[in-house]
Design a protein around this motif. Structure first.
Motif, PDB file in Angstrom:
ATOM      1  N   PRO A 119      -4.412   0.713  -7.394  1.00 17.18           N
ATOM      2  CA  PRO A 119      -3.785   1.978  -7.320  1.00 17.18           C
ATOM      3  C   PRO A 119      -4.795   2.816  -8.399  1.00 17.18           C
ATOM      4  O   PRO A 119      -4.736   2.157  -9.403  1.00 17.18           O
ATOM      5  CB  PRO A 119      -2.336   1.703  -7.786  1.00 17.18           C
ATOM      6  CG  PRO A 119      -2.515   0.248  -8.070  1.00 17.18           C
ATOM      7  CD  PRO A 119      -3.470  -0.403  -7.621  1.00 17.18           C
ATOM      8  N   SER A 120      -5.284   3.778  -8.295  1.00 18.20           N
ATOM      9  CA  SER A 120      -5.585   4.749  -9.221  1.00 18.20           C
ATOM     10  C   SER A 120      -4.547   5.648  -9.576  1.00 18.20           C
ATOM     11  O   SER A 120      -3.425   5.745  -9.018  1.00 18.20           O
ATOM     12  CB  SER A 120      -6.722   5.682  -8.639  1.00 18.20           C
ATOM     13  OG  SER A 120      -6.416   6.452  -7.560  1.00 18.20           O
ATOM     14  N   LEU A 121      -4.721   5.998 -10.851  1.00 15.89           N
ATOM     15  CA  LEU A 121      -3.522   6.770 -11.607  1.00 15.89           C
ATOM     16  C   LEU A 121      -2.103   6.381 -11.572  1.00 15.89           C
ATOM     17  O   LEU A 121      -1.156   6.920 -11.231  1.00 15.89           O
ATOM     18  CB  LEU A 121      -3.519   8.350 -10.576  1.00 15.89           C
ATOM     19  CG  LEU A 121      -4.744   9.254 -10.360  1.00 15.89           C
ATOM     20  CD1 LEU A 121      -4.564  10.312  -9.725  1.00 15.89           C
ATOM     21  CD2 LEU A 121      -5.308   9.684 -11.999  1.00 15.89           C
ATOM     22  N   ALA A 122      -2.202   5.112 -11.576  1.00 13.26           N
ATOM     23  CA  ALA A 122      -0.962   4.217 -11.325  1.00 13.26           C
ATOM     24  C   ALA A 122       0.208   4.838 -12.305  1.00 13.26           C
ATOM     25  O   ALA A 122       1.267   4.934 -11.912  1.00 13.26           O
ATOM     26  CB  ALA A 122      -1.148   2.625 -11.415  1.00 13.26           C
ATOM     27  N   GLY A 123      -0.466   4.825 -13.320  1.00 10.70           N
ATOM     28  CA  GLY A 123       0.691   5.282 -14.326  1.00 10.70           C
ATOM     29  C   GLY A 123       1.388   6.425 -14.171  1.00 10.70           C
ATOM     30  O   GLY A 123       2.736   6.837 -14.465  1.00 10.70           O
ATOM     31  N   GLU A 124       0.477   7.566 -13.914  1.00  6.31           N
ATOM     32  CA  GLU A 124       1.080   8.924 -13.601  1.00  6.31           C
ATOM     33  C   GLU A 124       1.932   9.158 -12.366  1.00  6.31           C
ATOM     34  O   GLU A 124       2.652  10.135 -12.427  1.00  6.31           O
ATOM     35  CB  GLU A 124      -0.289  10.114 -13.376  1.00  6.31           C
ATOM     36  CG  GLU A 124      -1.152   9.854 -14.860  1.00  6.31           C
ATOM     37  CD  GLU A 124      -2.306   8.789 -14.885  1.00  6.31           C
ATOM     38  OE1 GLU A 124      -2.042   7.807 -14.222  1.00  6.31           O
ATOM     39  OE2 GLU A 124      -3.160   9.097 -15.600  1.00  6.31           O
ATOM     40  N   ILE A 125       1.646   8.401 -11.439  1.00  7.66           N
ATOM     41  CA  ILE A 125       2.262   8.550 -10.278  1.00  7.66           C
ATOM     42  C   ILE A 125       3.314   7.402  -9.843  1.00  7.66           C
ATOM     43  O   ILE A 125       4.046   7.587  -8.726  1.00  7.66           O
ATOM     44  CB  ILE A 125       1.616   8.846  -8.793  1.00  7.66           C
ATOM     45  CG1 ILE A 125       0.647   7.100  -8.749  1.00  7.66           C
ATOM     46  CG2 ILE A 125       0.307   9.687  -8.977  1.00  7.66           C
ATOM     47  CD1 ILE A 125       0.016   7.081  -7.597  1.00  7.66           C
ATOM     48  N   ALA A 126       3.722   6.784 -11.042  1.00  7.76           N
ATOM     49  CA  ALA A 126       4.495   5.727 -10.948  1.00  7.76           C
ATOM     50  C   ALA A 126       6.363   6.347 -10.794  1.00  7.76           C
ATOM     51  O   ALA A 126       6.298   7.150 -11.406  1.00  7.76           O
ATOM     52  CB  ALA A 126       4.538   4.585 -12.039  1.00  7.76           C
ATOM     53  N   VAL A 127       6.983   5.576 -10.122  1.00 11.61           N
ATOM     54  CA  VAL A 127       8.449   5.987 -10.349  1.00 11.61           C
ATOM     55  C   VAL A 127       8.884   5.736 -11.705  1.00 11.61           C
ATOM     56  O   VAL A 127       8.348   4.808 -12.404  1.00 11.61           O
ATOM     57  CB  VAL A 127       9.286   5.044  -9.428  1.00 11.61           C
ATOM     58  CG1 VAL A 127      10.814   4.940  -9.880  1.00 11.61           C
ATOM     59  CG2 VAL A 127       8.940   5.217  -7.996  1.00 11.61           C
ATOM     60  N   GLY A 128       9.482   6.991 -12.282  1.00 15.21           N
ATOM     61  CA  GLY A 128       9.741   6.723 -13.584  1.00 15.21           C
ATOM     62  C   GLY A 128       8.917   7.564 -14.552  1.00 15.21           C
ATOM     63  O   GLY A 128       9.105   8.217 -15.345  1.00 15.21           O
ATOM     64  N   SER A 129       7.772   7.833 -14.175  1.00 18.00           N
ATOM     65  CA  SER A 129       6.608   8.659 -14.634  1.00 18.00           C
ATOM     66  C   SER A 129       6.506  10.054 -14.224  1.00 18.00           C
ATOM     67  O   SER A 129       6.247  11.126 -14.611  1.00 18.00           O
ATOM     68  CB  SER A 129       5.091   7.957 -14.671  1.00 18.00           C
ATOM     69  OG  SER A 129       5.283   6.939 -15.243  1.00 18.00           O
ATOM     70  N   ILE A 130       6.503  10.036 -12.574  1.00 22.46           N
ATOM     71  CA  ILE A 130       6.513  11.354 -11.834  1.00 22.46           C
ATOM     72  C   ILE A 130       7.989  11.970 -12.119  1.00 22.46           C
ATOM     73  O   ILE A 130       8.801  11.380 -12.302  1.00 22.46           O
ATOM     74  CB  ILE A 130       6.233  11.020 -10.510  1.00 22.46           C
ATOM     75  CG1 ILE A 130       5.855  12.294  -9.539  1.00 22.46           C
ATOM     76  CG2 ILE A 130       7.542  10.396  -9.763  1.00 22.46           C
ATOM     77  CD1 ILE A 130       5.326  11.771  -8.223  1.00 22.46           C
ATOM     78  N   ARG A 170       0.915  -1.141  -0.126  1.00 26.47           N
ATOM     79  CA  ARG A 170       0.235  -0.042   0.171  1.00 26.47           C
ATOM     80  C   ARG A 170       0.638   1.214  -0.094  1.00 26.47           C
ATOM     81  O   ARG A 170       0.552   2.313  -0.659  1.00 26.47           O
ATOM     82  CB  ARG A 170      -0.973   0.019   1.189  1.00 26.47           C
ATOM     83  CG  ARG A 170      -1.765   1.414   1.479  1.00 26.47           C
ATOM     84  CD  ARG A 170      -2.794   1.190   2.552  1.00 26.47           C
ATOM     85  NE  ARG A 170      -2.030   1.785   3.868  1.00 26.47           N
ATOM     86  CZ  ARG A 170      -1.660   2.811   4.039  1.00 26.47           C
ATOM     87  NH1 ARG A 170      -2.224   3.843   3.375  1.00 26.47           N
ATOM     88  NH2 ARG A 170      -1.037   3.128   5.203  1.00 26.47           N
ATOM     89  N   LEU A 171       2.025   1.420   0.746  1.00 25.29           N
ATOM     90  CA  LEU A 171       2.834   2.431   0.782  1.00 25.29           C
ATOM     91  C   LEU A 171       3.488   2.551  -0.242  1.00 25.29           C
ATOM     92  O   LEU A 171       4.308   3.762  -0.486  1.00 25.29           O
ATOM     93  CB  LEU A 171       3.605   2.193   2.244  1.00 25.29           C
ATOM     94  CG  LEU A 171       2.933   2.340   3.682  1.00 25.29           C
ATOM     95  CD1 LEU A 171       3.562   2.080   4.613  1.00 25.29           C
ATOM     96  CD2 LEU A 171       1.705   3.353   3.687  1.00 25.29           C
ATOM     97  N   LEU A 172       4.225   1.405  -1.035  1.00 29.03           N
ATOM     98  CA  LEU A 172       5.176   1.564  -2.058  1.00 29.03           C
ATOM     99  C   LEU A 172       4.499   2.200  -3.102  1.00 29.03           C
ATOM    100  O   LEU A 172       3.502   1.821  -3.719  1.00 29.03           O
ATOM    101  CB  LEU A 172       5.774   0.165  -2.335  1.00 29.03           C
ATOM    102  CG  LEU A 172       6.947   0.307  -3.248  1.00 29.03           C
ATOM    103  CD1 LEU A 172       8.140   0.960  -2.698  1.00 29.03           C
ATOM    104  CD2 LEU A 172       7.351  -1.345  -3.227  1.00 29.03           C
ATOM    105  N   ARG A 173       5.168   3.053  -3.844  1.00 24.79           N
ATOM    106  CA  ARG A 173       4.760   3.687  -5.178  1.00 24.79           C
ATOM    107  C   ARG A 173       4.889   2.599  -6.183  1.00 24.79           C
ATOM    108  O   ARG A 173       5.815   2.049  -6.287  1.00 24.79           O
ATOM    109  CB  ARG A 173       5.540   4.884  -5.412  1.00 24.79           C
ATOM    110  CG  ARG A 173       4.949   5.876  -6.604  1.00 24.79           C
ATOM    111  CD  ARG A 173       5.944   7.138  -6.732  1.00 24.79           C
ATOM    112  NE  ARG A 173       6.000   7.981  -5.592  1.00 24.79           N
ATOM    113  CZ  ARG A 173       5.088   8.955  -5.370  1.00 24.79           C
ATOM    114  NH1 ARG A 173       4.178   9.134  -6.365  1.00 24.79           N
ATOM    115  NH2 ARG A 173       5.190   9.666  -4.414  1.00 24.79           N
ATOM    116  N   PRO A 174       4.009   2.644  -7.092  1.00 17.73           N
ATOM    117  CA  PRO A 174       4.205   1.632  -8.379  1.00 17.73           C
ATOM    118  C   PRO A 174       5.502   2.329  -9.198  1.00 17.73           C
ATOM    119  O   PRO A 174       5.870   3.211  -9.176  1.00 17.73           O
ATOM    120  CB  PRO A 174       3.072   2.092  -9.105  1.00 17.73           C
ATOM    121  CG  PRO A 174       1.923   2.771  -8.330  1.00 17.73           C
ATOM    122  CD  PRO A 174       2.760   3.430  -7.297  1.00 17.73           C
TER     123      PRO A 174
END
Length: 605
Positions: free
Chosen positions: A387-398, A298-302
């Motif tokens: 996760p909602s917005l997974a692609g937008e907030i993922a490591v590498g995307s942010i 839950r805590l780890l960013r995609p």
């Protein structure tokens, strides 16, 4: 049945009658024995300390009549020449008083899932109504960055970790200092070498990773040495037998927090951390149907990284635990990057969860009604957050650090007019911090101020405006206000949820500067508008967290600031009230206060 003939001295029946002289002699020898135990053994010390604490608590606790008299003085109009409210000092035994992590209360609770090590606050009115004193010999802390490597021994004179962990490089005593070589149980040769080794598999120094969580952190050397890589690590550990490990971390100027992964979610939003690290944290990740690994997920960013160093990774007699951990990570579709000795590194998938799938742990997605960012006194769940917005907030995307600090993220866009409000808030705090430095004389940017707290952070604009200063900021989002903490983590900052009608999970004397905008809103019910607790209790808690000679900056409407000023004098602060910035609307006032450096009289006086 036959009888055994005993000699007269061994037969039953009436024995020798006790005389008055016998009773006096026995009483005398019993008194001598008790005196010896109390004076010459540790049991005596323990009983004496317990007695002093009980007596002190009975005299310092919130006696309703005393409390009512104090509140009447503070709430009523000031009377020229009249009696002023004064808050007394707590007794010496309370130098490390933590109302919600009090082992005297928590030791009576269940051990199941470490419930007794979690937060358990006293009922309203039962916290001590007094000021937490510094220990004898306390002096102003060593300034940053020197404090990363040494602190004053007498500021927290606890030798237990140095004695037990010194051979592993945690810390050692040298003269009037504790020295921190930078080691840990799994990296006795130093955190720098360990981090360099992790950097072979993780993008440590590229700006891709910014926020990290270190679980069961010891004295937080891992987080301390990651700072030079521009990775800010929030380290946590419970208040336990390794006395004061979080207190040592904060004294060093390293972000840290008292917490326990037990029965509840940790007080952070979902998908906050780019890196989660465990170095011999001894968390049973796959126990209770994998509840603890689910919380880590839950805590780890995609797209984020999970590092577990120590048990159960290829650990003697933990083959099943290690097998279960690998299987469960696989069920979550984590990619195993490497297993190097006793260190394993996984990468979380960047896209949507691969669940539901066939797995032996019964893992499934939570319902659509579950808000994975609700985390204040929220019980752990045995389902995986979607996760909602997974692609937008993922490591590498942010965006990479430091661009992400000022860039509105996808979570901002979920709010009405979110981008406009975010950008206006950012500009506002740049102006306000410039005013604090130029017109109010705050020593922000100087080594004297290192540990900073913003008690009502909203988007973290105050912390963002301090980015070029050698400080770190604990951004606190009140639990009854909009849950904007995820936006703060997206910016590359750190923080926690908290309800300010309770004590914060930190040791006394751990912050150099505490900032709060809208202090009255922290204790007011957002629905009814009524106060849920009193400003006096909140400001006593602020005093507990502030270091001697630390600074409090409080801004609110004039009538609130008048009341705050009266309480400030009652808790021994020196305070001045200033006008707010010329462009600020609403007529706010700003109170700047300094906590005076007072001490209890020494026992010899």
């Amino acid at each position: 049945m036959g009888h055994v003939n005993l000699p007269p001295s061994r037969r039953g029946g009436p024995g020798r009658q006790w005389t008055f002289l016998d009773l006096v002699s026995a009483s005398f020898f019993a008194a001598v024995l008790v005196f010896f135990i109390l004076v010459f053994t540790s049991l005596g010390d323990s009983l004496a300390a317990s007695g002093r604490r009980a007596l002190a608590r009975s005299s310092s606790s919130s006696d309703p009549r005393q409390r009512d008299r104090l509140l009447a003085l503070l709430d009523g109009p000031p009377v020229p020449g009249g009696h002023r409210a004064v808050i007394d000092a707590c007794p010496a035994e309370e130098v490390d008083y933590m109302p919600c992590e009090d082992p005297r209360r928590n030791s009576q609770l269940s051990r199941h899932m470490n419930l007794y090590r979690e937060r358990h606050c006293p009922p309203p009115g039962e916290s001590l109504l007094c000021l937490t004193p510094p220990p004898q010999g306390y002096r102003y802390p060593v300034s940053w960055p020197e404090s990363l490597h040494k602190i004053w021994h007498d500021n927290m004179p606890y030798d237990k970790i140095a004695e037990r962990k010194g051979h592993q490089g945690w810390m050692k005593e040298e003269g009037q200092y504790f020295i921190f070589p930078g080691g840990g149980t799994m990296f006795p040769d130093g955190a720098s070498q360990y981090i360099a080794k992790l950097g072979q598999f993780i993008p440590i120094n590229s700006g891709v990773l910014r926020t990290a969580l270190d679980m069961g952190c010891g004295v937080a050397s891992f987080g301390g040495f990651l700072l030079k890589e521009n990775i800010i690590t929030l380290s946590f550990a419970p208040r336990d037998s390794h006395k004061a490990q979080i207190q040592f971390a904060l004294e060093r100027g390293i972000p840290a927090f008292v917490a326990m992964l037990g029965t509840r979610r940790l007080p952070f939003p979902a998908y906050s951390f780019d890196l989660v690290h465990c170095s011999r944290c001894l968390i049973p990740f796959t126990a209770y149907n994998g509840t603890y690994l689910i919380e880590v997920d839950r805590l780890l960013r995609p797209g984020g990284f999970l590092v577990i160093s120590g048990p159960p990774v290829q650990w003697t007699n933990q083959d099943k635990e290690w097998s279960d951990l690998q299987a469960m990570a696989h069920a979550l579709c984590y990619e195993l990057i490497t297993v190097d000795g006793n260190t394993a590194i996984w990468k979380k998938p960047s896209g949507a969860s691969c669940l539901p799938n066939q797995n032996e742990f019964g893992l499934d997605l939570c319902s659509d009604t579950d808000d994975p960012s609700e985390a204040w006194y929220f019980n752990l769940k045995k389902c995986v957050s979607k996760p909602s917005l997974a692609g937008e907030i993922a490591v590498g995307s942010i965006p990479r650090w430091p661009e992400r600090l000022s860039r509105p993220t996808a979570r901002v866009s979920l709010m009405k007019n979110g981008v406009d409000v975010f950008e206006a808030d950012t500009r506002r705090w740049v102006r306000r911090v410039a005013y604090y430095k130029k017109s109010l004389g705050l020593e922000l940017g100087k080594p004297r101020i290192r540990n900073v707290m913003d008690m009502n952070a909203i988007f973290g604009g105050f912390a963002a405006a301090l980015n070029s200063d050698p400080v770190w900021v604990m951004n606190v989002i009140p639990a009854r206000k909009p849950l904007t903490l995820g936006i703060i983590y997206d910016r590359g900052l750190i923080g926690v949820y908290h309800d300010w009608c309770e004590a914060f999970s930190t040791y006394p004397r751990t912050y150099d500067l505490i900032h709060v905008a809208g202090i009255n809103s922290l204790i007011r019910d957002p629905t009814s508008g009524k106060s849920r607790c009193h400003l006096l209790d909140l400001m006593i808690e602020m005093d507990r967290m502030l270091r001697p000679e630390g600074t409090a900056v409080i801004r609110d409407l004039p009538d609130v600031i008048d009341k705050v000023a009266r309480i400030a004098h009652a808790i021994r602060w020196t305070a001045q009230v200033h006008e707010s910035e010329p462009e600020t609307r609403g007529g706010e006032k700003i109170l700047v206060a300094t906590k005076t450096f007072w001490k209890l009289p020494s026992a010899s006086n």
